[in-house]
Enzyme design. Structure first.
Site, mmCIF file in Angstrom:
data_model
loop_
_atom_site.group_PDB
_atom_site.id
_atom_site.type_symbol
_atom_site.label_atom_id
_atom_site.label_comp_id
_atom_site.label_asym_id
_atom_site.label_seq_id
_atom_site.Cartn_x
_atom_site.Cartn_y
_atom_site.Cartn_z
ATOM 1 C CE LYS A 1 -8.064 2.627 -1.699
ATOM 2 N NZ LYS A 1 -8.560 1.836 -0.562
ATOM 3 C CB ILE B 1 -1.652 -1.706 -2.998
ATOM 4 C CG1 ILE B 1 -2.019 -0.644 -4.042
ATOM 5 C CG2 ILE B 1 -0.845 -1.098 -1.874
ATOM 6 C CD1 ILE B 1 -3.006 -1.109 -5.071
ATOM 7 C CB ALA B 2 3.856 -2.349 -2.619
ATOM 8 N NE ARG B 3 2.975 -9.478 -4.531
ATOM 9 C CZ ARG B 3 4.155 -10.062 -4.424
ATOM 10 N NH1 ARG B 3 4.797 -10.455 -5.512
ATOM 11 N NH2 ARG B 3 4.701 -10.263 -3.239
ATOM 12 C CG HIS C 1 -1.110 6.652 4.143
ATOM 13 N ND1 HIS C 1 -2.205 6.620 3.304
ATOM 14 C CD2 HIS C 1 -0.544 5.417 4.060
ATOM 15 C CE1 HIS C 1 -2.294 5.428 2.753
ATOM 16 N NE2 HIS C 1 -1.307 4.678 3.205
ATOM 17 C CB SER D 1 8.855 -3.660 4.082
ATOM 18 O OG SER D 1 7.597 -4.066 4.572
ATOM 19 N NE ARG D 2 3.839 -1.778 8.477
ATOM 20 C CZ ARG D 2 2.695 -2.170 9.022
ATOM 21 N NH1 ARG D 2 2.371 -1.754 10.227
ATOM 22 N NH2 ARG D 2 1.872 -2.971 8.359
#
Length: 343
Positions: A99, A17-19, A81, A38-39
């Protein structure tokens, strides 16, 4: 809005989704993708290289304290989140959270209070509400095109394996906010809230995985005026994934996948005979990246100095999380009391 009228974005999370978000940002002239974290360093490094992002931060803390960043988009797993959004809000960043907003109502309430205290813009990235078909849906409902809305029926589900080439193991991990409701059920729940109101009573049934997340969920939401929402989600079963909005004078249908349609169909009731008449389809295509619409809304809030908007206000995110809490509670602990009921 910053002095140069450009919002400098940082990304917290570099998954699928970040892409899509990064691609959508490229279509927004007032946006600049300035940094990502990122993690894992490997994931953020690869992402920054692919999208030509000038700064790779090795931790979310470093991203939070980067003075060149105005806003952060969070796309980490739902169970993280709250932790991540709070970090960025406390650092004075505007925050757009993918979401579901959080994994519990209590977490959502804490973020809302933190944003108000820090004077930052906070919004759940409920992209559906900003899409052309949803804008048209709300206009039709508000104009009384199908009379008074009395029922919303919506589903979202398809098989998601726990292992194998198509596996998404994080959705089977309770600590990461797994389960069909937070991943998919949030869409039919938000649609019911958007059109029917807040604080419904809930009757829910479902099935849990051995790890403790909901595989399937079905719920009836009963609102104060008697209107009802019937929602279902699943990680094991193919569902219709469409939605119907039923009113006193007609029906509006959203085709699958109902959370990002390019059209909707309106059918009016024929009072002189059985059935429906005057059915017509309204085309409202998504132009460019679908996430672009929510980005433009978020930029508008920053520019206007508004802490939240009217399309996806924090009160709606809180109401949705409350309902998701109630549904999951009844699925996992059906014999216990409502966790939100005051003693």
């Amino acid at each position: 809005m910053p002095n140069n009228n450009t919002v400098r974005w940082g990304l917290a999370g570099t998954g699928t989704i970040a892409r899509e978000f990064a691609q959508a940002l490229a279509d927004v002239p007032s946006a600049s993708l300035a940094a990502a974290a990122s993690r894992t360093a490997a994931a953020s490094g690869k992402f920054c290289s692919e999208f030509g992002i000038p700064k790779q931060h090795l931790s979310f803390q470093d991203l939070a304290h980067d003075p060149t960043i105005d806003a952060v988009y969070i796309s980490t797993p739902a169970g993280l989140h709250h932790e991540h959004a709070r970090l960025f809000l406390e650092a004075g960043k505007h925050v757009l959270v993918e979401k579901p907003f959080t994994s519990t109502h209590a977490e959502a309430l804490d973020l809302s209070q933190t944003a108000k205290r820090t004077g930052t813009v906070l919004m759940e990235a409920m992209w559906s509400r900003f899409l052309p078909a949803f804008v048209e849906l709300k206009r039709l409902v508000d104009d009384g095109a199908i009379g008074k809305v009395r029922k919303v029926e919506a589903s979202f589900g398809f098989p998601i394996p726990e292992a194998g080439p198509r596996a998404r193991p994080q959705l089977y991990d309770p600590a990461l906010g797994g389960g069909s409701l937070l991943e998919m059920g949030v869409y039919p729940v938000q649609l019911s809230h958007w059109l029917l109101g807040d604080e419904p009573a809930v009757a829910a049934f479902g099935r849990s995985s051995t790890s403790g997340v909901d595989l399937d969920a079905t719920a009836l939401l009963s609102f104060s005026d008697g209107a009802t929402g019937y929602i279902s989600s699943s990680m094991s079963t193919v569902l219709p994934n469409n939605a119907r909005i039923l009113g006193t004078e007609g029906i509006i249908e959203l085709p699958a996948p109902h959370h990002c349609p390019n059209e909707l169909t309106v059918s009016r009731y024929n009072p002189s005979g059985p059935g429906l008449q005057q059915s017509h389809t309204i085309h409202a295509p998504i132009v460019g990246g679908g996430l672009r619409y929510e980005i433009l809304e978020f930029h508008g809030l920053i520019e206007a100095g508004k802490p939240e908007g009217t399309v996806m206000p924090l009160s709606d995110s809180l109401a949705i999380m409350r309902t998701l809490d109630l549904i999951r509670h009844q699925i996992h602990q059906p014999s216990q009391e409502d966790p939100h009921r005051e003693s």
